[in-house]
Design a protein around this motif. Structure first.
Motif, PDB file in Angstrom:
ATOM      1  N   LYS A 116      -1.278   3.795  -5.770  1.00  0.00           N
ATOM      2  CA  LYS A 116      -2.453   2.995  -6.132  1.00  0.00           C
ATOM      3  C   LYS A 116      -3.676   3.433  -5.330  1.00  0.00           C
ATOM      4  CE  LYS A 116       0.021  -1.094  -7.657  1.00  0.00           C
ATOM      5  NZ  LYS A 116       0.533  -2.405  -7.293  1.00  0.00           N
ATOM      6  N   LEU A 117      -3.483   3.710  -4.051  1.00  0.00           N
ATOM      7  CA  LEU A 117      -4.615   4.129  -3.206  1.00  0.00           C
ATOM      8  C   LEU A 117      -5.149   5.498  -3.619  1.00  0.00           C
ATOM      9  CD1 LEU A 117      -3.448   2.932   0.329  1.00  0.00           C
ATOM     10  CD2 LEU A 117      -5.335   2.016  -1.030  1.00  0.00           C
ATOM     11  N   ARG A 118      -4.279   6.320  -4.198  1.00  0.00           N
ATOM     12  CA  ARG A 118      -4.693   7.644  -4.656  1.00  0.00           C
ATOM     13  C   ARG A 118      -5.805   7.528  -5.707  1.00  0.00           C
ATOM     14  NH1 ARG A 118       0.384   9.849  -5.463  1.00  0.00           N
ATOM     15  NH2 ARG A 118       0.415  10.211  -3.264  1.00  0.00           N
ATOM     16  N   HIS A 119      -5.788   6.425  -6.452  1.00  0.00           N
ATOM     17  CA  HIS A 119      -6.773   6.223  -7.526  1.00  0.00           C
ATOM     18  C   HIS A 119      -7.927   5.309  -7.103  1.00  0.00           C
ATOM     19  CE1 HIS A 119      -4.011   8.292 -10.150  1.00  0.00           C
ATOM     20  NE2 HIS A 119      -3.071   7.438  -9.834  1.00  0.00           N
ATOM     21  N   ALA A 120      -7.929   4.853  -5.847  1.00  0.00           N
ATOM     22  CA  ALA A 120      -9.000   3.971  -5.374  1.00  0.00           C
ATOM     23  C   ALA A 120     -10.300   4.758  -5.273  1.00  0.00           C
ATOM     24  CB  ALA A 120      -8.620   3.374  -4.019  1.00  0.00           C
ATOM     25  N   LYS A 121     -11.337   4.225  -5.879  1.00  0.00           N
ATOM     26  CA  LYS A 121     -12.599   4.949  -5.975  1.00  0.00           C
ATOM     27  C   LYS A 121     -13.539   4.693  -4.797  1.00  0.00           C
ATOM     28  CE  LYS A 121     -11.944   6.361 -10.323  1.00  0.00           C
ATOM     29  NZ  LYS A 121     -10.798   7.213 -10.335  1.00  0.00           N
ATOM     30  N   ASP A 122     -13.488   3.507  -4.221  1.00  0.00           N
ATOM     31  CA  ASP A 122     -14.519   3.142  -3.240  1.00  0.00           C
ATOM     32  C   ASP A 122     -14.040   3.232  -1.783  1.00  0.00           C
ATOM     33  OD1 ASP A 122     -12.806   1.057  -3.596  1.00  0.00           O
ATOM     34  OD2 ASP A 122     -14.331  -0.506  -3.565  1.00  0.00           O
ATOM     35  N   LEU A 123     -13.148   4.177  -1.503  1.00  0.00           N
ATOM     36  CA  LEU A 123     -12.690   4.418  -0.128  1.00  0.00           C
ATOM     37  C   LEU A 123     -13.314   5.709   0.381  1.00  0.00           C
ATOM     38  CD1 LEU A 123      -8.837   3.756  -0.004  1.00  0.00           C
ATOM     39  CD2 LEU A 123     -10.597   2.546   1.255  1.00  0.00           C
ATOM     40  N   THR A 124     -13.822   5.687   1.610  1.00  0.00           N
ATOM     41  CA  THR A 124     -14.317   6.943   2.174  1.00  0.00           C
ATOM     42  C   THR A 124     -13.117   7.853   2.414  1.00  0.00           C
ATOM     43  OG1 THR A 124     -14.079   6.231   4.479  1.00  0.00           O
ATOM     44  CG2 THR A 124     -16.189   5.740   3.378  1.00  0.00           C
ATOM     45  N   GLU A 168       2.508   6.534   4.717  1.00  0.00           N
ATOM     46  CA  GLU A 168       3.504   7.617   4.666  1.00  0.00           C
ATOM     47  C   GLU A 168       4.441   7.545   5.870  1.00  0.00           C
ATOM     48  OE1 GLU A 168       5.785  10.812   3.466  1.00  0.00           O
ATOM     49  OE2 GLU A 168       4.513   9.427   2.365  1.00  0.00           O
ATOM     50  N   GLU A 169       3.893   7.295   7.051  1.00  0.00           N
ATOM     51  CA  GLU A 169       4.739   7.158   8.250  1.00  0.00           C
ATOM     52  C   GLU A 169       5.708   5.991   8.086  1.00  0.00           C
ATOM     53  OE1 GLU A 169       2.252   7.000  11.812  1.00  0.00           O
ATOM     54  OE2 GLU A 169       0.980   8.542  10.913  1.00  0.00           O
ATOM     55  N   ASN A 228      -6.280  -4.064   7.559  1.00  0.00           N
ATOM     56  CA  ASN A 228      -7.267  -5.095   7.909  1.00  0.00           C
ATOM     57  C   ASN A 228      -8.636  -4.490   8.193  1.00  0.00           C
ATOM     58  OD1 ASN A 228      -5.663  -7.379   7.612  1.00  0.00           O
ATOM     59  ND2 ASN A 228      -4.840  -7.211   9.672  1.00  0.00           N
ATOM     60  N   GLU A 229      -8.660  -3.355   8.880  1.00  0.00           N
ATOM     61  CA  GLU A 229      -9.930  -2.678   9.168  1.00  0.00           C
ATOM     62  C   GLU A 229     -10.653  -2.289   7.883  1.00  0.00           C
ATOM     63  OE1 GLU A 229      -9.312  -0.207  13.327  1.00  0.00           O
ATOM     64  OE2 GLU A 229      -8.821   0.768  11.455  1.00  0.00           O
ATOM     65  N   THR A 230      -9.912  -1.786   6.930  1.00  0.00           N
ATOM     66  CA  THR A 230     -10.493  -1.286   5.691  1.00  0.00           C
ATOM     67  C   THR A 230     -10.804  -2.414   4.711  1.00  0.00           C
ATOM     68  OG1 THR A 230      -9.163   0.696   6.015  1.00  0.00           O
ATOM     69  CG2 THR A 230     -10.173   0.444   3.867  1.00  0.00           C
ATOM     70  N   TYR A 231      -9.971  -3.465   4.722  1.00  0.00           N
ATOM     71  CA  TYR A 231     -10.103  -4.563   3.768  1.00  0.00           C
ATOM     72  C   TYR A 231     -11.497  -5.191   3.803  1.00  0.00           C
ATOM     73  CZ  TYR A 231      -9.311  -9.045   1.471  1.00  0.00           C
ATOM     74  OH  TYR A 231      -9.403 -10.135   0.644  1.00  0.00           O
ATOM     75  N   SER A 232     -11.994  -5.455   5.013  1.00  0.00           N
ATOM     76  CA  SER A 232     -13.279  -6.160   5.124  1.00  0.00           C
ATOM     77  C   SER A 232     -14.456  -5.342   4.587  1.00  0.00           C
ATOM     78  CB  SER A 232     -13.534  -6.574   6.577  1.00  0.00           C
ATOM     79  OG  SER A 232     -13.503  -5.435   7.408  1.00  0.00           O
ATOM     80  N   HIS A 233     -14.287  -4.035   4.461  1.00  0.00           N
ATOM     81  CA  HIS A 233     -15.378  -3.179   3.962  1.00  0.00           C
ATOM     82  C   HIS A 233     -15.127  -2.682   2.533  1.00  0.00           C
ATOM     83  CE1 HIS A 233     -16.949  -3.176   7.989  1.00  0.00           C
ATOM     84  NE2 HIS A 233     -15.801  -2.729   8.446  1.00  0.00           N
ATOM     85  N   SER A 234     -14.083  -3.193   1.912  1.00  0.00           N
ATOM     86  CA  SER A 234     -13.763  -2.705   0.561  1.00  0.00           C
ATOM     87  C   SER A 234     -14.242  -3.705  -0.483  1.00  0.00           C
ATOM     88  CB  SER A 234     -12.260  -2.465   0.428  1.00  0.00           C
ATOM     89  OG  SER A 234     -11.563  -3.671   0.622  1.00  0.00           O
ATOM     90  N   ARG A 279      -6.590   7.884   6.574  1.00  0.00           N
ATOM     91  CA  ARG A 279      -5.994   7.032   7.614  1.00  0.00           C
ATOM     92  C   ARG A 279      -4.985   6.037   7.016  1.00  0.00           C
ATOM     93  NH1 ARG A 279      -6.160   4.966  12.589  1.00  0.00           N
ATOM     94  NH2 ARG A 279      -6.868   2.845  12.899  1.00  0.00           N
ATOM     95  N   LEU A 280      -5.364   5.411   5.915  1.00  0.00           N
ATOM     96  CA  LEU A 280      -4.463   4.462   5.250  1.00  0.00           C
ATOM     97  C   LEU A 280      -3.222   5.172   4.706  1.00  0.00           C
ATOM     98  CD1 LEU A 280      -6.761   2.094   3.169  1.00  0.00           C
ATOM     99  CD2 LEU A 280      -5.176   1.423   4.969  1.00  0.00           C
ATOM    100  N   LYS A 281      -3.455   6.260   3.979  1.00  0.00           N
ATOM    101  CA  LYS A 281      -2.327   6.961   3.351  1.00  0.00           C
ATOM    102  C   LYS A 281      -1.351   7.501   4.384  1.00  0.00           C
ATOM    103  CE  LYS A 281      -5.002   8.071  -0.734  1.00  0.00           C
ATOM    104  NZ  LYS A 281      -5.838   9.054  -1.404  1.00  0.00           N
TER     105      LYS A 281
END
Length: 201
Positions: free
Chosen positions: A50-58, A70-71, A106-112, A64-66
């Motif tokens: 799903k994140l692979r298709h996310a458009k509004d992520l730097t 993966e880890e 959480n870091e990314t959520y607030s800016h998405s 960092r998320l992926k």
């Protein structure tokens, strides 16, 4: 179904899974641990897709998320732990990695926004649920080593009371006005956080 009723049903379902897990014997808990690892492995793969298709992520946040997911997927894919010591190490590594991924989400959520915010919001909830389950596995194993049924029964009673309190809040939430829904979600998030403290050693 309205979003808030779906969310309340998900919370209630999580509580029921935890209640059932709490009453498992040690061997059954080990089997359930393996099932949860399998679920975690599949779920992380799904989120990565799903994140692979996310458009509004730097690019930086996406990487960092992926990499965090993966880890976590790699940890969940480890073979069955044959000894108690190996199981404890797997449990601790998974719990630590879940915590790390939650922090990144959480870091990314607030800016998405938009679809990405929805994906990350669902991921936050799922990670909270998984973190709670793995904390419960750790508590069960710890109390089993102590071989004190009284301590475990006392802890189970405490946890059951907290589950009952959350369940009452969820029932009240069904009647919450739409305009108070965001506030109610924040209250529930805080209640889950306090609830998870009951699983700490």
């Amino acid at each position: 179904m309205e979003e808030r009723h779906r969310k309340i049903d998900e919370w209630k379902e999580s509580l029921e899974h935890l209640r059932l897990q709490m009453h498992l014997g040690l061997e059954e808990a080990k089997d359930e641990f393996e099932k949860q690892k399998k679920h975690l492995k599949e779920w992380t793969g799904d989120v990565q897709e799903k994140l692979r298709h996310a458009k509004d992520l730097t690019e930086e946040k996406a990487v960092r998320l992926k990499s965090g997911f993966e880890e976590l997927r790699v940890q969940a894919a480890l073979g069955k732990a044959e000894t108690e010591d190996a199981l404890g190490k797997q449990r601790d590594k998974l719990s630590k990695q879940i915590h790390e991924v939650k922090h990144r989400v959480n870091e990314t959520y607030s800016h998405s926004k938009g679809k990405t915010k929805e994906i990350l919001g669902n991921a936050k909830d799922q990670l909270d649920d998984l973190h709670t389950r793995f904390d419960l596995f750790r508590l069960q194993a710890h109390l089993a080593k102590m071989e004190t049924d009284d301590a475990w029964e006392e802890r189970k009673n405490d946890i059951s009371k907290k589950m009952h309190d959350i369940n009452l809040k969820l029932e009240e939430g069904k009647e919450t006005a739409v305009e108070r829904w965001d506030h109610f979600k924040e209250e529930m998030s805080e209640a889950w956080s306090h609830f998870r403290d009951a699983f700490k050693l």
